[in-house]
Every structure is written in structure tokens, then in C-alpha cells.
Design a protein around this motif. Structure first.
Motif, short mmCIF file in Angstrom:
data_model
loop_
_atom_site.label_atom_id
_atom_site.label_comp_id
_atom_site.label_asym_id
_atom_site.label_seq_id
_atom_site.Cartn_x
_atom_site.Cartn_y
_atom_site.Cartn_z
N THR A 1 0.84 -1.20 0.00
CA THR A 1 0.00 0.00 0.00
C THR A 1 0.88 1.25 0.00
OG1 THR A 1 -0.13 0.18 2.42
CG2 THR A 1 -1.77 -1.20 1.32
N GLN A 2 2.18 1.06 0.06
CA GLN A 2 3.12 2.17 0.03
C GLN A 2 3.92 2.08 -1.26
OE1 GLN A 2 2.93 4.55 2.32
NE2 GLN A 2 1.35 3.36 3.36
N CYS A 3 4.69 3.10 -1.55
CA CYS A 3 5.44 3.06 -2.80
C CYS A 3 6.81 3.66 -2.64
CB CYS A 3 4.64 3.78 -3.90
SG CYS A 3 5.39 3.62 -5.53
N CYS A 4 7.01 4.81 -3.22
CA CYS A 4 8.35 5.38 -3.32
C CYS A 4 8.92 5.72 -1.95
CB CYS A 4 8.31 6.64 -4.17
SG CYS A 4 7.56 6.37 -5.79
N PRO A 5 10.12 5.22 -1.64
CA PRO A 5 10.72 5.55 -0.34
C PRO A 5 11.17 7.00 -0.29
CG PRO A 5 12.28 4.35 -1.71
CD PRO A 5 10.97 4.35 -2.44
N PRO A 6 11.21 7.59 0.89
CA PRO A 6 11.74 8.95 1.00
C PRO A 6 13.22 8.98 0.69
CG PRO A 6 11.41 8.00 3.18
CD PRO A 6 10.81 7.04 2.20
N GLN A 7 13.71 10.14 0.35
CA GLN A 7 15.12 10.27 0.02
C GLN A 7 16.00 9.99 1.23
OE1 GLN A 7 15.82 14.04 -2.35
NE2 GLN A 7 13.67 14.31 -1.81
N THR A 8 17.10 9.29 1.01
CA THR A 8 18.08 9.07 2.06
C THR A 8 18.74 10.39 2.44
OG1 THR A 8 18.49 6.86 1.22
CG2 THR A 8 20.14 7.78 2.71
N LYS A 9 18.98 11.21 1.41
CA LYS A 9 19.55 12.54 1.63
C LYS A 9 18.55 13.55 1.07
CE LYS A 9 24.30 10.84 1.24
NZ LYS A 9 25.56 10.93 0.50
N PRO A 10 17.46 13.80 1.81
CA PRO A 10 16.35 14.57 1.24
C PRO A 10 16.59 16.07 1.14
CG PRO A 10 15.92 14.04 3.53
CD PRO A 10 17.20 13.35 3.18
N SER A 11 16.03 16.64 0.07
CA SER A 11 15.96 18.09 -0.01
C SER A 11 14.81 18.58 0.86
CB SER A 11 15.76 18.54 -1.45
OG SER A 11 14.61 17.93 -2.01
N LYS A 12 13.81 17.69 1.05
CA LYS A 12 12.70 17.94 1.97
C LYS A 12 12.53 16.67 2.80
CE LYS A 12 10.17 21.09 -1.08
NZ LYS A 12 8.88 21.34 -1.77
N PRO A 13 12.39 16.78 4.10
CA PRO A 13 12.31 15.60 4.95
C PRO A 13 11.13 14.69 4.63
CG PRO A 13 12.66 17.59 6.25
CD PRO A 13 12.33 18.03 4.86
N ASN A 14 11.40 13.40 4.62
CA ASN A 14 10.35 12.35 4.57
C ASN A 14 9.53 12.30 3.29
OD1 ASN A 14 11.03 11.64 7.27
ND2 ASN A 14 9.78 13.36 7.99
#
Length: 258
Positions: free
Chosen positions: A6-19
Motif C-alpha cells: 500500500t506504500q510506494c516510493c521511499p523517502p530520500q536518504t539525503k532529502p531536499s525535503k524531509p520524509n
């Protein structure tokens, strides 16, 4: 542990925006080399590659559907392979996930329970590939993100495909590599869970066809760097975008051979 579909794309490991995942790419005005046509049960299929090819590659896009950077990758791959016809069917039937709802978990859950329900879309893709087997000597499969999960399921449950590949697949689980029946090209990003990536890679290495498999961890780029979330203005993303299509060309040239 099984994946949460039910989930898809993981958040960035080194995000420009959190989570949140890396945003989808903006159009650059790139002119596609292929064309759209009706094939099999699909009214809209992006096709690129030479007529008279003996090998067909079915490509399953990510949640954003026919995205410029995703299709640009198919143009590159068709050039690199030379003797392969690529087919990208519109598995969402004109209803991809809306860009402006990216990251909305409630909307994603609805999407994965309907338009993108894997148990419904998987048999349709397999039937499409079976139709191509009447025209081609071999048929292989590739998927990105959501399409990567579908590809892993297909490669473990059906013998239609001679080989397959996944690029930054989403919702992966450790057991996804256990039942592979054909060679796999596996190209994860820095954002896929490292323990799951390791387990799938280890399962590939234990297969009798391991020498035909391909693997490279793209640990400098985000989930989606080769498809709709590609940022080709970023030098590292562009470099690894070009690299993965080179590797995919080399992998399929070897793995599709009997």
C-alpha cells in the motif's frame, strides 16, 4: 518480512525535503523517437525499436505513467540494444497517479487498491507478453518503482519471460529473489532498504543462471533517478541515468540469449 504494497516510493536518504520522495521531473521538450499505437488489449503502447526484431522487451512504468524521462530512457535503451523492440503498455489505462498528490499516503493507498492493484495488473501484463511471443523469439520484462515490484512478481511466477530487470524497485521484500525462474538485472538506488537489497542479491547469486544476472547498486542517486523522478539537470543524476541504460543494454544483450 513481506513488503507493504500500500506504500510506494521511499523517502530520500539525503532529502531536499524531509520524509518525501524526490519530485517528478519537469518536461524539457525532449522529442520522443518512438510512437504510440494499440497493441494487444492496450489502446496505448509506447513502442520504439526496429521492425523485424527477434526480441521484445516489455517495460512497466512507475506510478506516473508515460513520463518524458521514463520514455527517453527507452529511446536510449533501444539504441543501445539495436535488435530489440520495446513496448511500454499503458497499464493504468490513462489514469496514472497525479503528480500534485505525490506523497499523499491516503491517495496512494486508494491507487494501489484500484488502478495500481498488483494482483489485477500482473495477469494483464503477462497476457500482453504472451501475445508478443507469437511474433518474437524471446520476450523479456523490465519495471521501475511500482513496475519493478510487478516485474519481480512476474519473474517468480511465470515462464513467459526469458529474463528481466528492475530499476529502483519499490515495495521490495527479502523473499522477492527467492523464486526467480530466469536471470535478473537488479539496479537499486541509495533509497531502497539495504538489508532487502542484500538479500535479493544473495538469492540471485545462488541461482543456476547467476552468471547471466546483472547487479549494480547506485548509491549516489535517489529512488526514481532513471524514470519519472530523474533530474537530468543534476550532473550526478545524468551520469548515472546514462550509466544504467548502458548497463541495461549490456545485460539484456547477454541474458536474452538462449
Amino acid at each position: 518480512m513481506a513488503s507493504d504494497t500500500t506504500q510506494c516510493c521511499p523517502p530520500q536518504t539525503k532529502p531536499s525535503k524531509p520524509n518525501v520522495p524526490h519530485p517528478p521531473a519537469e518536461s524539457t521538450g525532449y522529442e520522443l523517437k518512438g510512437r504510440y499505437e494499440a497493441v494487444g488489449s492496450y489502446d496505448k503502447v509506447y513502442t520504439v525499436g526496429p521492425e523485424g526484431a527477434k526480441h521484445a522487451l516489455v517495460v512497466v512504468y512507475d506510478i506516473f505513467g508515460f513520463w518524458e524521462t521514463t520514455l527517453r530512457g527507452q529511446d536510449i535503451l533501444a539504441t543501445n540494444l539495436g535488435t530489440t523492440k520495446i513496448y511500454v503498455p499503458d497499464v493504468f489505462r490513462g489514469h496514472p497517479f497525479p503528480k500534485d498528490r505525490d506523497g499523499d499516503k491516503d491517495e496512494l493507498k486508494k491507487f494501489f487498491g484500484g488502478t495500481a492493484k498488483l494482483d489485477d495488473r500482473l495477469p494483464e501484463v503477462v497476457e500482453f507478453a504472451k501475445g508478443l511471443k507469437n511474433e518474437f523469439e524471446t520476450v523479456s520484462l523490465m519495471g521501475y518503482c511500482w513496475g519493478g515490484k510487478l516485474a519481480l512478481m512476474a519473474l517468480a511466477s511465470d515462464k513467459v519471460f526469458c529474463c528481466g530487470a528492475v530499476v529502483h524497485p519499490a515495495m521490495i521484500a527479502g523473499e522477492d529473489g527467492d523464486d526467480l525462474s530466469v536471470p535478473l538485472g537488479f539496479y537499486p538506488s541509495m533509497d531502497e532498504p539495504k538489508d532487502v537489497v542484500r538479500r535479493i542479491h544473495e538469492a540471485m547469486q545462488g541461482k543456476p543462471f547467476r552468471e547471466k544476472c546483472g547487479y549494480h547498486l547506485y548509491d549516489t542517486v535517489h529512488h526514481g533517478w532513471a524514470a519519472a523522478r530523474a533530474d537530468l539537470k543534476d550532473p550526478e543524476n545524468k551520469k548515472q541515468y546514462e550509466d544504467v541504460y548502458r548497463r541495461l543494454g549490456e545485460y539484456f544483450a547477454c541474458a536474452k540469449s538462449k
